[in-house]
Design a protein around this motif. Sequence first.
Motif, PDB file in Angstrom:
ATOM      1  N   UNK A  51       0.832  -1.198   0.000  1.00  0.00           N
ATOM      2  CA  UNK A  51       0.000   0.000   0.000  1.00  0.00           C
ATOM      3  C   UNK A  51       0.868   1.249   0.000  1.00  0.00           C
ATOM      4  N   UNK A  52       1.994   1.193   0.725  1.00  0.00           N
ATOM      5  CA  UNK A  52       2.889   2.347   0.806  1.00  0.00           C
ATOM      6  C   UNK A  52       3.570   2.652  -0.517  1.00  0.00           C
ATOM      7  N   UNK A  53       3.578   1.702  -1.452  1.00  0.00           N
ATOM      8  CA  UNK A  53       4.208   1.922  -2.743  1.00  0.00           C
ATOM      9  C   UNK A  53       3.490   3.015  -3.531  1.00  0.00           C
ATOM     10  N   UNK A  63      -6.850  12.004   4.134  1.00  0.00           N
ATOM     11  CA  UNK A  63      -6.806  10.792   3.311  1.00  0.00           C
ATOM     12  C   UNK A  63      -5.504  10.018   3.395  1.00  0.00           C
ATOM     13  N   UNK A  64      -4.440  10.651   3.857  1.00  0.00           N
ATOM     14  CA  UNK A  64      -3.152   9.961   3.981  1.00  0.00           C
ATOM     15  C   UNK A  64      -2.767   9.713   5.437  1.00  0.00           C
ATOM     16  N   UNK A  79       9.678  20.722  -0.876  1.00  0.00           N
ATOM     17  CA  UNK A  79       9.092  20.293  -2.129  1.00  0.00           C
ATOM     18  C   UNK A  79       8.435  18.926  -2.086  1.00  0.00           C
ATOM     19  N   UNK A  80       7.945  18.451  -3.247  1.00  0.00           N
ATOM     20  CA  UNK A  80       7.251  17.166  -3.302  1.00  0.00           C
ATOM     21  C   UNK A  80       8.104  15.995  -2.817  1.00  0.00           C
ATOM     22  N   UNK A  81       9.388  15.994  -3.164  1.00  0.00           N
ATOM     23  CA  UNK A  81      10.249  14.879  -2.740  1.00  0.00           C
ATOM     24  C   UNK A  81      10.387  14.852  -1.225  1.00  0.00           C
ATOM     25  N   UNK A  95       5.919  11.450   4.397  1.00  0.00           N
ATOM     26  CA  UNK A  95       4.843  10.463   4.378  1.00  0.00           C
ATOM     27  C   UNK A  95       5.395   9.044   4.544  1.00  0.00           C
ATOM     28  N   UNK A  96       6.530   8.776   3.913  1.00  0.00           N
ATOM     29  CA  UNK A  96       7.128   7.444   4.049  1.00  0.00           C
ATOM     30  C   UNK A  96       7.623   7.200   5.466  1.00  0.00           C
TER      31      UNK A  96
END
Length: 834
Positions: free
Chosen positions: A604-606, A674-675, A760-762, A768-769
Amino acid sequence: MKVVRARSTSVAKAAGAVLLSCVIGTTGAALLQVQTATARSPEPQAPQAAPASPLPAAAQAEAASSQRQLLDKYCVACHNARARTADLLLDEANVERLGENPALWEKVIRRLRADAMPPPGRPKPDQATKTAFVSWLESGLDKAAALHPVAGRAPIHRLNRTEYVNAIRDLFDIEIDGRALLPGDSSDRHGFDNIADVLSISPALMDRYLSAARKISRLAVGRPAGPDFELHAINKNLSQDDRMSEDLPFGSRGGAAVPYYFPTDGEYVFTVKLQRTGYDYIRGLGAEHEMDVRLDGAPLKRFTFGDEKWSKLAPPAAYSGNIYGTPEWEAYTHEADDEFQVHATVKAGRHVVGVSFVEETWEPEGVIQPKAVGVAWTWDELTLGNPALGSVTISGPVVAGPAQESPSRRKIFICRPNESGGEEACARRILSNLARRAYRRPSNDRDVQTLMTFYNAGRAEGGFDEGIQAALERLLVGPEFLLRIEADASAPGAAKPIGDLELASRLSFFLWSSIPDEELLEVATRKNLRDPATLERQVRRMLADPRSRALVDNFVGQWLVVRNIRDFTPDSDLFPDFDENLRDAFQRETEFFMEDQIREDRSVADALNANYTFLNERLARHYEIPGVYGNQFRKVTLTDDRRMGLLGQGSILAVTSYPNRTSPVLRGKWLLENFLGTPPSPPPNIPSLKENAPNGKPATVRARLEEHRRNAVCATCHAPMDPLGFALENFDPIGAWRTVDSRMPIDASGLLPDGTSFQGPAGLRNVMLSRREQFVRTVTEKLLLYALGREIEYYDEPVVRRITREAAPSGYRWSSLILGIVRSFPFQMRGSES
């Protein structure tokens, strides 16, 4: 026709009365009378969670004392019997007996995970202390829940529109347009439309069900009431400069592939209209064009238009603002497609009507203005531009033959009277078989006799097929079909295992959004479904079936809110490049991506950091990814980490923006809910965001939010929310990459209340990871809500945590979460009203 209409009306009224008596003003006990008295197997034992070994009493007391000191130091100053902040009385809460008030402690856990307690400006424990406290609370609550599990109870569950459409597909092999037949369903506060509490039945909705049943039953038996027509209009914002569908041939351009269910053998008419300007002029008549009409890929007719006819009628003077020419020219530019009709004999069943233009490659000289949409038009559009398809109308049958074999008739007519010794015996066999599938259980004499009453009424006014059609009308509006009804536990507050047949229905509506198939129904009828090995085998079989695409279309579409992309309308002045092709590509990218994730049984984390996505040329160009050509989607490996995982996908970035600007608040709120499963709880009367800086000059969204967050009340929600959205500010409202906002460089850095910083996004993806388990737990909670069709309550949280823990050894694969839900106490049990 009058006789048939009168009979249909009587069928509708009688069937409607049955449904009305079973839905409106009845108690659960009365509704249960609808269920048949089929024999049941001995009730299986409830699955019990093994309680963990408790700590010695002295150790428990010492741990509780330590946690009480923590509460007194950081929480009780606000949350006490005198202040009653948020009605959370932590000074009176017993930390030694967490199981006495689990709802309170689950609320505390959620607020702590959201970094909403203590609020900004108040002393806070360090992160390690807070994490240890949350773990201690969860452990205690999980132990208490294992000793006294609660199953929960959903009200009677009406099939929503998607489930209804899928059930018709699986019953009769008919694809119907649910949007044309039934209104949309309401959603709960989490955005899901399969929650029993919001699936009410009104008299107006019952009328729509009756009308739908009449039309579907006629389609199914191949006896339509008369010629019908269906218009398929093409959105004017859809660019048709490429091959539009895999059902259209290579070398074609534009057009559409229209799937349609032909109810009976006969002659049908396909009417094609070209796209027009706002003043009703047909586009692209300045050159000769060829357009093909096909059925299932086979050519039916080719039309040629434009060029020579245009040049003879075109006004001799150059265009100078006067849009009018000769009367002949006016007529042709308005009516060039008046005779674009094809008559064809079609066999009953599902076919694809294809309309497309023969692709031509040409490069006009000079600068051509961009294609106008709506009222505006240019001379270049009328002369040099490509024509486009406006609509396809399918009419018929204008000449109908006798009802012949079709997929739906093969599903229905499993016998014929001359083969089985008599009409009544054959009718009973047909209706018994259909009732078994539609009612999701073996049919009994009462079921069949009810349907035979309607069969006899139809048979008396027509023939055998008319009788079956009348019985189908009754079947499709019966509460046994439209409602999912389960028996309550006998004692208030108790729980009982649901039966195998009820379990089969829960399973099929969870994974397929439809009724059980023959194999699942047979296993449940033999009462073997509860066998753990059999249950797992059925789950894995169903996940491998194409019908499990429903998990993507329904669960994923509502969890990620990407269904809302259809309602997203960006400001056309600010984003003139946005068109229907891009909107469609946004949605399809996320659907293809998540289908691959689930189908390949990835972690799911992928979904957070996958280094691939699915693109076509239009979307790849928007993302500035080279080397992707054509309208077909394909799997593309990403080398730019900006687009990896869900966070870089245009569908999500668009539905979390406003039409004219980005919104770090919407994006941050979306991520929290949602996350991370920690949605903010905004106070009332929130001041709106100022459009400019205090000096009146234009300011970035970030600068305006920082000013907004200086209000301590606002900071409570915005402190954990805004930084997440700031990290995505390099993506504009339609997901394109940018480096400036309001002519100022974008600052995409974020700092969370716990001190975590990122860029940034990264950087956001890494955050999140680092909270992988929290993300998986949130997905599990959403998936459990969807599977149960009811709100998740405080007593479900231990179940969510247990499923997540048990999925960890597999790396949190999708199948582990799904199997964990199917095996769980609330999925296999049902409580009663207390």
